[in-house]
Design an enzyme around this catalytic site. Sequence first.
Site, PDB file in Angstrom:
ATOM      1  N   HIS A 104       1.080  -1.256   0.038  1.00  0.00           N
ATOM      2  CA  HIS A 104       0.067  -0.123   0.002  1.00  0.00           C
ATOM      3  C   HIS A 104       1.028   1.352   0.052  1.00  0.00           C
ATOM      4  O   HIS A 104       2.074   1.343   0.351  1.00  0.00           O
ATOM      5  CB  HIS A 104      -1.045  -0.010   1.236  1.00  0.00           C
ATOM      6  CG  HIS A 104      -0.237  -0.193   2.463  1.00  0.00           C
ATOM      7  ND1 HIS A 104       0.198  -1.063   2.923  1.00  0.00           N
ATOM      8  CD2 HIS A 104       0.051   0.707   3.361  1.00  0.00           C
ATOM      9  CE1 HIS A 104       0.701  -1.013   4.110  1.00  0.00           C
ATOM     10  NE2 HIS A 104       0.503  -0.053   4.516  1.00  0.00           N
ATOM     11  N   HIS A 106       1.041   5.325   1.085  1.00  0.00           N
ATOM     12  CA  HIS A 106       0.464   6.286   1.977  1.00  0.00           C
ATOM     13  C   HIS A 106       0.484   7.741   1.039  1.00  0.00           C
ATOM     14  O   HIS A 106       1.522   7.939   0.500  1.00  0.00           O
ATOM     15  CB  HIS A 106       0.980   6.402   3.251  1.00  0.00           C
ATOM     16  CG  HIS A 106       1.024   5.477   4.294  1.00  0.00           C
ATOM     17  ND1 HIS A 106       0.031   5.354   5.234  1.00  0.00           N
ATOM     18  CD2 HIS A 106       1.550   4.253   4.419  1.00  0.00           C
ATOM     19  CE1 HIS A 106       0.002   4.495   5.777  1.00  0.00           C
ATOM     20  NE2 HIS A 106       0.987   3.419   5.320  1.00  0.00           N
TER      21      HIS A 106
END
Length: 142
Positions: A104, A106
């Site tokens: 992922h 950010h």
Amino acid sequence: MNQNIDDNCIFCKLAHGKIPTNSIYEDDDFKVILDTSPASRGHSIILPKTHAANIFELPDEYCEKIFKVAKKCGTAIKNAFDYEGLNVLQNNGEPAGQTVFHLHVHLIPRNTDDGITIKYVPDNNMDDSIAAETAEKIKAQM
């Protein structure tokens, strides 16, 4: 793109809508949601809809698209709240700070003096011969 889903992965569940989220963007390959423990207002995470623990496992076609998504969403976040900057942050492995093992990215909106600390202390002790040797070792792995 081909999607690999891990039924035990919380980020796979979030990316595929099995758990409700505050989503800001979605396409066939990615879902971008607000972080539930934000560093700042608008802090979001980009979730590929295919399971890959880290960048080393992420298929190249996702790598090619993820920064386009980061630019699109980062620009919207920055403009929505008139932020001055944006950290685009991605960790690989526990030593690098990764806590959820589904890749992922950010998007952390920033202002001057916001109190958020995402910094490293540079090693200024690398001489030219060590730098040259380091570059050669890396190039040999390409």
